[in-house]
Design an enzyme around this catalytic site. Structure first.
Site, PDB file in Angstrom:
ATOM      1  N   ILE A  87       0.827  -1.211   0.000  1.00  0.00           N
ATOM      2  CA  ILE A  87       0.000   0.000   0.000  1.00  0.00           C
ATOM      3  C   ILE A  87       0.863   1.263   0.000  1.00  0.00           C
ATOM      4  O   ILE A  87       0.387   2.349   0.322  1.00  0.00           O
ATOM      5  CB  ILE A  87      -0.969   0.011   1.192  1.00  0.00           C
ATOM      6  CG1 ILE A  87      -0.230  -0.043   2.528  1.00  0.00           C
ATOM      7  CG2 ILE A  87      -1.949  -1.138   1.077  1.00  0.00           C
ATOM      8  CD1 ILE A  87      -1.147   0.115   3.739  1.00  0.00           C
ATOM      9  N   LEU A 139      12.829  -3.644  10.284  1.00  0.00           N
ATOM     10  CA  LEU A 139      13.288  -4.435   9.136  1.00  0.00           C
ATOM     11  C   LEU A 139      13.976  -3.585   8.088  1.00  0.00           C
ATOM     12  O   LEU A 139      14.892  -4.051   7.406  1.00  0.00           O
ATOM     13  CB  LEU A 139      12.116  -5.174   8.504  1.00  0.00           C
ATOM     14  CG  LEU A 139      11.452  -6.252   9.355  1.00  0.00           C
ATOM     15  CD1 LEU A 139      10.403  -7.003   8.542  1.00  0.00           C
ATOM     16  CD2 LEU A 139      12.488  -7.235   9.895  1.00  0.00           C
ATOM     17  N   ASN A 140      13.521  -2.335   7.925  1.00  0.00           N
ATOM     18  CA  ASN A 140      14.139  -1.427   6.958  1.00  0.00           C
ATOM     19  C   ASN A 140      14.062  -0.016   7.521  1.00  0.00           C
ATOM     20  O   ASN A 140      12.973   0.542   7.685  1.00  0.00           O
ATOM     21  CB  ASN A 140      13.438  -1.507   5.606  1.00  0.00           C
ATOM     22  CG  ASN A 140      14.099  -0.640   4.546  1.00  0.00           C
ATOM     23  OD1 ASN A 140      14.186   0.572   4.661  1.00  0.00           O
ATOM     24  ND2 ASN A 140      14.578  -1.287   3.484  1.00  0.00           N
ATOM     25  N   THR A 146      12.356   2.828   5.018  1.00  0.00           N
ATOM     26  CA  THR A 146      10.902   2.803   4.864  1.00  0.00           C
ATOM     27  C   THR A 146      10.195   3.057   6.192  1.00  0.00           C
ATOM     28  O   THR A 146       9.117   3.657   6.228  1.00  0.00           O
ATOM     29  CB  THR A 146      10.445   1.467   4.262  1.00  0.00           C
ATOM     30  OG1 THR A 146      10.868   0.386   5.108  1.00  0.00           O
ATOM     31  CG2 THR A 146      11.023   1.266   2.876  1.00  0.00           C
ATOM     32  N   VAL A 193       4.813  -0.161  12.391  1.00  0.00           N
ATOM     33  CA  VAL A 193       5.077   1.277  12.525  1.00  0.00           C
ATOM     34  C   VAL A 193       4.115   2.152  11.714  1.00  0.00           C
ATOM     35  O   VAL A 193       4.218   3.372  11.740  1.00  0.00           O
ATOM     36  CB  VAL A 193       6.521   1.605  12.081  1.00  0.00           C
ATOM     37  CG1 VAL A 193       7.524   0.890  12.956  1.00  0.00           C
ATOM     38  CG2 VAL A 193       6.736   1.245  10.607  1.00  0.00           C
ATOM     39  N   GLU A 229       1.094   3.293  11.859  1.00  0.00           N
ATOM     40  CA  GLU A 229       0.079   4.215  12.365  1.00  0.00           C
ATOM     41  C   GLU A 229       0.507   5.050  13.564  1.00  0.00           C
ATOM     42  O   GLU A 229      -0.060   6.112  13.805  1.00  0.00           O
ATOM     43  CB  GLU A 229      -1.186   3.418  12.708  1.00  0.00           C
ATOM     44  CG  GLU A 229      -1.808   2.813  11.460  1.00  0.00           C
ATOM     45  CD  GLU A 229      -2.944   1.865  11.764  1.00  0.00           C
ATOM     46  OE1 GLU A 229      -4.088   2.333  11.830  1.00  0.00           O
ATOM     47  OE2 GLU A 229      -2.690   0.662  11.911  1.00  0.00           O
TER      48      GLU A 229
END
Length: 742
Positions: free
Chosen positions: A479, A628-629, A632, A701, A703
């Site tokens: 999304i 994880l990244n 992003t 993460v 919201e």
């Protein structure tokens, strides 16, 4: 399927097998495909000889259709049909919130009008231009009825949410009313938030096509499996006969999480015509095709002793709802867990009115409920003559004050500590309208953020080829959050391959099922399944992953060209929607509270003559488990913070009280931030290792970035001007008290 991965040439050398990949700020997997236009969104998929649909929407909020004349529309060359309640196909089952829809209202089943913008007709034509022209020629006569479209409108019906929702209980601890009456210092105020609409860049397109007795749906979806099952139910089909394809979603924020009434209706029309049907709804139509963030009102009462210890917390809320559904965000479960309060009384009410059914919108309940609580906490700190951060730290709980659940991790104090240091909070002047820079009055504010960690488990298939290529397959949704990149990093690190050798395939209901891209849960639910599949592949090699040079010989010994494993990750038993989970061991079961936390800091400037409000700085510190990244993640947090600014100062669905209609259903008048409104936005990641939440320690993460920002801005405006505004959005007319120098 997603495009081939593209990478930043300045990124670290991703080909080194020894280099860990999880956590690195790698470029988005699909970055180049998106910026060059190769990424295909729902409206981009070509179909042969489509029929183009155009929606006709009601122009009043309540009443019935007395007559509808389609003669002029049918006379337009190229028009195939005009479908109304008089000739609409009958579906096998109605749309239902219980079956994953955003509403229980099914259009074109009768003449009754339940809300403004309701679908009352569909024009089908050879081209979209013809369909639009014909729709304008449909003449509808209404028999109007008095409508209630706001929380306080006569005729709106109020119900206690717990009375109509068996799964919800208002958090209540001790005798809060007596404790409040005996408190030394109190706050007793009401806070309001307006209705808001998602307004994602991509609106609401749908293309439906029958392949024999099987249906293919191209529609942007945060949950392709939910859309598949919901449409199949309405059409009387087995779910496997419906395929939903949605590789890219151009923004959603909750609006594309649930089934909307349009999809099955269009599919039924396509089946009747024996041609594909394609709909591209307009921006204005999108204001009522899905859901919205409900208008809300919050009566908050805080009591404290002279030393700043909370003694009572009472919170009664009212959330706007439709006539056809009963739904609420009810985030008092989260706010009641925020601070160590010995006496708590909460009550959530729904107010049924003549509006569409509200639903999920980024930080659905946390955003408005935390605006109320965190503004009240700032008011309490001011009355106690106590630093707002110190007040919060003095009331840090060790366990949930509601039911004693243990927090698996709670790094709120660390968030405030690091956020305050980076923001320069120690230089803040506690006195209102005391800091000036020429004609600008400066203020600083802060607020806490919280979001529950949902984790429903998921499935994933991972394939490794003899050439070292990896394919990850999962029915997740991209999304715009970079989920493909993060999920690919998990497989790349565990299998020891470069990121550019990983393909991630998502957005197809044929792929292994997993959690939706909502509630910040998809990555936390899916990544552990990918990890399990990778571990099973490694087990096929004796528990040690071969080097790239050894792969071909190992595959020769196995007598195959690829190895594929599918795994299912099961989340905690008894996981609910309130930040609770059950940890089960051989000895006992323990209820734990699982949350992400954050601290928001804001600087505002208010012009002493014009009352113009500027926000030059936003700083947020967040503890969200394992990342994880980094790239992003920071983008998601910063985006949420900008939306928080938008909620505080700009966004509101404006309703005409005479007509009961929204009057700003466009991007010119539904105001959102532009570059000039957003200056320095800094998101800080607080390290946190919580392996109780899931094996990888991922919390989500998407919201939490929006939560608390509006309160921090409101608090900063008070610090600058001395005017306390409790009604969002905070516009110039609400700064009634003169600011410094006037």
């Amino acid at each position: 399927m997603n495009a081939a991965p593209e990478h930043d040439l300045e990124a670290p050398d991703q080909g080194l097998r020894s280099l860990p990949l999880i956590g690195l700020p790698l470029t988005r997997y699909d970055a180049l495909a998106k910026v060059t236009g190769r990424a295909q969104y729902a409206a981009d998929f070509p179909v042969l000889n489509p029929v183009h649909a155009w929606l006709i929407l009601s122009s009043l909020p309540r009443g019935r259709i007395a007559a509808i004349d389609v003669t002029g529309a049918l006379a337009v060359p190229g028009v195939i049909d005009v479908v109304t309640h008089e000739n609409a196909p009958v579906l096998s089952a109605p749309v239902s919130k219980a079956a994953g829809s955003c509403t229980s209202y099914q259009p074109l089943t009768g003449p009754e009008i339940m809300f403004d913008g309701q679908i009352i007709g569909v024009v089908l034509a050879e081209t979209p231009e013809v369909a639009r022209e014909a729709a304008a020629l449909v003449v509808t006569q209404y028999a109007a009825r008095p409508a209630a479209t706001s929380l306080d409108a006569p005729g709106a019906a109020t119900q206690r949410w717990s009375a109509v929702s068996p799964g919800f209980r208002d958090p209540i601890v001790g005798d809060a009313h007596s404790a409040f009456a005996q408190s030394t210092v109190v706050v007793d105020e009401t806070y309001r938030t307006p209705g808001q609409v998602h307004n994602a860049m991509e609106p609401f397109p749908t293309t439906v096509q029958w392949e024999g007795d099987n249906l293919v749906v191209h529609e942007p979806s945060q949950y392709v499996l939910g859309l598949q099952k919901g449409v199949a139910r309405q059409l009387g089909l087995a779910p496997e006969r419906v395929r939903v394809i949605s590789p890219y979603v151009g923004g959603a924020f909750g609006s594309k999480l649930s089934l909307t009434p349009r999809t099955a209706l269009l599919a039924a029309l396509s089946r009747k015509l024996r041609r594909p049907v394609k709909l591209v709804a307009t921006r204005a139509q999108g204001f009522t095709l899905s859901t919205f963030r409900a208008d809300s009102r919050h009566h908050v009462q805080l009591g404290a002793s002279a030393d700043g210890k909370l003694t009572a917390y009472l919170h009664e809320s009212w959330e706007l709802c439709s006539r056809v559904d009963v739904t609420a965000s009810g985030a008092t479960k989260q706010t009641a867990d925020m601070y160590a309060v010995p006496a708590i009384a909460t009550r959530v009410n729904i107010v049924q009115a003549d509006r569409i059914t509200p639903g999920f919108m980024r930080g659905p309940g946390e955003m408005p409920y935390m605006f109320a609580l965190e503004t009240a906490m700032d008011e309490l700190a001011y009355r106690l003559k106590l630093d707002p951060i110190e007040l919060r730290l003095r009331n840090e709980p060790t366990h949930s004050p509601v039911d004693g659940s243990r927090f698996t991790s709670r790094s709120l104090a660390k968030c405030f500590e690091e956020g305050a240091r980076r923001f320069g909070w120690s230089h803040r002047n506690i006195a209102p309208y005391a800091t000036c820079d020429g004609d600008w009055v400066i203020g600083h504010g802060c607020a806490a953020a919280i979001f529950p960690c949902f984790n429903y488990g998921g499935n994933a298939t991972v394939t490794l080829t003899r050439g070292g290529r990896v394919r990850v397959e999962v029915a997740a949704s991209e999304i715009g959050t970079g989920s493909c990149t993060a999920l690919g990093q998990v497989a790349a690190e565990l299998l020891g391959v470069p990121m550019e050798d990983v393909e991630v395939h998502v957005g197809d209901s044929l792929l292994p099922p997993t959690a939706p891209a909502g509630g910040s849960m998809q990555t936390a639910s899916t990544a552990p399944a990918i990890r399990m599949a990778c571990e099973r592949i490694i087990a096929r090699f004796g528990g040690v992953m071969p080097s790239s040079a050894e792969l071909e010989s190992v595959f020769d010994r196995l007598g195959t060209s690829s190895v594929q494993e599918t795994a299912q990750y099961k989340a905690f038993d008894g996981k609910g929607a309130d930040g609770r989970a059950t940890l089960s061991t051989r000895e006992a079961s323990e209820r734990v509270a699982v949350y992400s936390f954050g601290a928001q800091f804001v600087e505002v400037r208010i012009h002493r003559l014009t009352h113009e409000i500027r926000v030059p700085r936003l700083v947020g510190a967040f503890a969200c488990g394992r990342i994880l990244n980094e790239r992003t993640t920071l983008a998601q947090l910063r985006g949420g913070m900008v939306w928080g600014l938008s909620s505080a100062l700009l966004e509101a669905l404006e309703m005409d009280p005479r007509l009961g209609r929204a009057i700003n259903t466009n991007m010119a008048e539904y105001v959102v931030p532009v570059n000039a409104d957003v200056q320095d936005v800094e998101a800080i990641l607080i390290p946190e290792d919580d392996r109780e939440v899931n094996p990888l320690g991922i919390k989500g993460v998407g919201e939490i970035g929006i939560v608390g920002v509006a309160a921090a801005i409101s608090n900063a405006i008070f610090n600058a001007s001395g005017t306390r505004v409790r009604d969002l959005p905070i516009t110039l007319d609400k700064l009634q008290r003169p600011v410094a120098g006037e």
